[in-house]
Design an enzyme around this catalytic site. Sequence first.
Site, PDB file in Angstrom:
ATOM      1  N   ASN A  89       0.794  -1.236   0.000  1.00 33.59           N
ATOM      2  CA  ASN A  89       0.000   0.000   0.000  1.00 33.59           C
ATOM      3  C   ASN A  89       0.828   1.288   0.000  1.00 33.59           C
ATOM      4  OD1 ASN A  89      -2.477   1.732   0.895  1.00 33.59           O
ATOM      5  ND2 ASN A  89      -0.982   1.958   2.561  1.00 33.59           N
ATOM      6  N   TYR A 155       3.024   9.745 -11.413  1.00 33.70           N
ATOM      7  CA  TYR A 155       2.158   8.917 -10.557  1.00 33.70           C
ATOM      8  C   TYR A 155       1.319   7.967 -11.417  1.00 33.70           C
ATOM      9  CZ  TYR A 155      -1.404   7.846  -6.972  1.00 33.70           C
ATOM     10  OH  TYR A 155      -2.262   7.211  -6.100  1.00 33.70           O
ATOM     11  N   ALA A 157       1.907   6.808 -14.370  1.00 38.12           N
ATOM     12  CA  ALA A 157       2.744   5.762 -14.969  1.00 38.12           C
ATOM     13  C   ALA A 157       3.130   4.710 -13.926  1.00 38.12           C
ATOM     14  CB  ALA A 157       3.999   6.392 -15.579  1.00 38.12           C
ATOM     15  N   SER A 158       3.407   5.160 -12.699  1.00 36.56           N
ATOM     16  CA  SER A 158       3.791   4.190 -11.661  1.00 36.56           C
ATOM     17  C   SER A 158       2.613   3.285 -11.321  1.00 36.56           C
ATOM     18  CB  SER A 158       4.312   4.909 -10.404  1.00 36.56           C
ATOM     19  OG  SER A 158       3.269   5.563  -9.696  1.00 36.56           O
ATOM     20  N   LYS A 159       1.399   3.832 -11.297  1.00 40.25           N
ATOM     21  CA  LYS A 159       0.225   3.020 -10.953  1.00 40.25           C
ATOM     22  C   LYS A 159      -0.184   2.115 -12.125  1.00 40.25           C
ATOM     23  CE  LYS A 159      -0.346   4.404  -6.699  1.00 40.25           C
ATOM     24  NZ  LYS A 159      -0.227   3.484  -5.562  1.00 40.25           N
ATOM     25  N   ILE A 188     -10.111   9.284  -2.323  1.00 37.11           N
ATOM     26  CA  ILE A 188     -10.332   8.845  -0.944  1.00 37.11           C
ATOM     27  C   ILE A 188      -9.779   9.897   0.023  1.00 37.11           C
ATOM     28  CG2 ILE A 188      -9.965   6.955   0.705  1.00 37.11           C
ATOM     29  CD1 ILE A 188     -11.448   6.117  -1.921  1.00 37.11           C
TER      30      ILE A 188
HETATM   31  N1  NAD Z   1      -6.015   8.847  -1.118  1.00 39.44           N
HETATM   32  C1  NAD Z   1      -6.413   8.589  -2.346  1.00 39.44           C
HETATM   33  O1  NAD Z   1      -7.298   9.282  -2.894  1.00 39.44           O
HETATM   34  C2  NAD Z   1      -5.823   7.432  -3.121  1.00 39.44           C
HETATM   35  C3  NAD Z   1      -6.439   7.082  -4.335  1.00 39.44           C
HETATM   36  C4  NAD Z   1      -5.913   6.021  -5.063  1.00 39.44           C
HETATM   37  C5  NAD Z   1      -4.810   5.335  -4.609  1.00 39.44           C
HETATM   38  N2  NAD Z   1      -4.223   5.689  -3.435  1.00 39.44           N
HETATM   39  C6  NAD Z   1      -3.052   4.926  -3.009  1.00 39.44           C
HETATM   40  O2  NAD Z   1      -3.291   4.356  -1.746  1.00 39.44           O
HETATM   41  C7  NAD Z   1      -2.053   4.236  -1.044  1.00 39.44           C
HETATM   42  C8  NAD Z   1      -2.173   4.909   0.317  1.00 39.44           C
HETATM   43  O3  NAD Z   1      -2.510   6.260   0.116  1.00 39.44           O
HETATM   44  P1  NAD Z   1      -3.060   7.212   1.290  1.00 39.44           P
HETATM   45  O4  NAD Z   1      -3.942   8.189   0.641  1.00 39.44           O
HETATM   46  O5  NAD Z   1      -3.532   6.400   2.424  1.00 39.44           O
HETATM   47  O6  NAD Z   1      -1.691   7.966   1.650  1.00 39.44           O
HETATM   48  P2  NAD Z   1      -1.066   8.474   3.045  1.00 39.44           P
HETATM   49  O7  NAD Z   1      -0.039   9.470   2.660  1.00 39.44           O
HETATM   50  O8  NAD Z   1      -2.142   8.857   3.992  1.00 39.44           O
HETATM   51  O9  NAD Z   1      -0.350   7.159   3.587  1.00 39.44           O
HETATM   52  C9  NAD Z   1       0.762   6.611   2.930  1.00 39.44           C
HETATM   53  C10 NAD Z   1       1.596   5.856   3.949  1.00 39.44           C
HETATM   54  O10 NAD Z   1       2.711   5.262   3.264  1.00 39.44           O
HETATM   55  C11 NAD Z   1       3.903   5.552   3.991  1.00 39.44           C
HETATM   56  N3  NAD Z   1       5.025   5.532   3.023  1.00 39.44           N
HETATM   57  C12 NAD Z   1       5.178   6.323   1.938  1.00 39.44           C
HETATM   58  N4  NAD Z   1       6.333   6.015   1.311  1.00 39.44           N
HETATM   59  C13 NAD Z   1       6.913   5.016   2.024  1.00 39.44           C
HETATM   60  C14 NAD Z   1       8.097   4.276   1.869  1.00 39.44           C
HETATM   61  N5  NAD Z   1       8.968   4.530   0.869  1.00 39.44           N
HETATM   62  N6  NAD Z   1       8.382   3.299   2.749  1.00 39.44           N
HETATM   63  C15 NAD Z   1       7.539   3.049   3.771  1.00 39.44           C
HETATM   64  N7  NAD Z   1       6.402   3.729   3.989  1.00 39.44           N
HETATM   65  C16 NAD Z   1       6.078   4.700   3.110  1.00 39.44           C
HETATM   66  C17 NAD Z   1       3.654   6.908   4.629  1.00 39.44           C
HETATM   67  O11 NAD Z   1       4.512   7.152   5.723  1.00 39.44           O
HETATM   68  C18 NAD Z   1       2.185   6.771   5.032  1.00 39.44           C
HETATM   69  O12 NAD Z   1       2.039   6.135   6.293  1.00 39.44           O
HETATM   70  C19 NAD Z   1      -0.979   4.872  -1.943  1.00 39.44           C
HETATM   71  O13 NAD Z   1      -0.340   3.841  -2.688  1.00 39.44           O
HETATM   72  C20 NAD Z   1      -1.801   5.762  -2.867  1.00 39.44           C
HETATM   73  O14 NAD Z   1      -1.165   5.967  -4.095  1.00 39.44           O
HETATM   74  C21 NAD Z   1      -4.697   6.735  -2.667  1.00 39.44           C
END
Ligand code: NAD
Length: 252
Positions: A89, A155, A157-159, A188
């Site tokens: 995640n 972003y 491209a990574s996803k 979200i």
């Molecule tokens: N929030 C959204 O709208 C949304 C939508 C689609 C996808 N996502 C994906 O869901 C995932 C979580 O997103 P979120 O919104 O909860 O983000 P967030 O920033 O609230 O949480 C991300 C967590 O990942 C940790 N993290 C980041 N890089 C790290 C690394 N290199 N090593 C270890 N820990 C690391 C951070 O410390 C944090 O606890 C991500 O992959 C994001 O791309 C989020």
Amino acid sequence: MRLHGKTAVITGGSMGIGFATAQRFAAEGARVAIMDWNRQALDEAVSVITAKGQEAIAISGDIQLREDVQHMVDSVLQQWGSIDIVVNNAGICEPASFLDIEEADWDRHMAINLKGTFLVGQLVAREMVKQGTRGSIINMSSVNGLAAEADQAHYNASKGGINLLTMSMALELAPYGIRVNSLCPGYIETRLTRAQIVNPEALAPYLRTIPLGRVGQPEEIADTALFMASDESRYMTGHCLVVDGGQLIKLS
Ligand SMILES: NC(=O)c1ccc[n+]([C@@H]2O[C@H](COP(=O)([O-])OP(=O)(O)OC[C@H]3O[C@@H](n4cnc5c(N)ncnc54)[C@H](O)[C@@H]3O)[C@@H](O)[C@H]2O)c1
């Protein structure tokens, strides 16, 4: 309890979607290992779960570093003996227009979002294969892995890469009974999106793109991750599951 006796690793599980998932899995009986590079948030997240009498451990580390990921795998095996579920995640999103993205920004998104997912997936899957664990791996992608959003080329491209990595992993791990799927959330409410969500002017045009007319909550993604981790999804592999309030079905 749908995950009773299972061990789950959740990267980036200290906040947002990852933390909601860690809490949901622990409530369903899983032993949860949270790996995160934010030590303070990590310790707080683990205390919230253990205070309820559920099992969780903190593993501090950066998913883009092989030695940190190997340390995570070794620590979980030492503590609990096996890994059944992984939620890949952890991720970052730092918007910039395509013309302005610096090479270092590109590399950071690829190293954390895509390479980190590969490293965690590979090192855990090797252990699952060695132990004959018929596990479930969930890679956190995004609607941005299926359609392009402006100012997010790195972003996106990574996803998109995560979705193809998921299919590749699913193909090669199926003979071992290991399932690999990606979860593609829409918009979200987390730390990543909060600045926009609390600003009505910034939020309004975004909400018009979502047929259900609201942003999603981390718990709604955690519920889907639970389905993907549990036996209820036992015939599903290589799939990108979209949870976006209908955002991707809308042309205008
Ligand atoms: N929030 C959204 O709208 C949304 C939508 C689609 C996808 N996502 C994906 O869901 C995932 C979580 O997103 P979120 O919104 O909860 O983000 P967030 O920033 O609230 O949480 C991300 C967590 O990942 C940790 N993290 C980041 N890089 C790290 C690394 N290199 N090593 C270890 N820990 C690391 C951070 O410390 C944090 O606890 C991500 O992959 C994001 O791309 C989020």
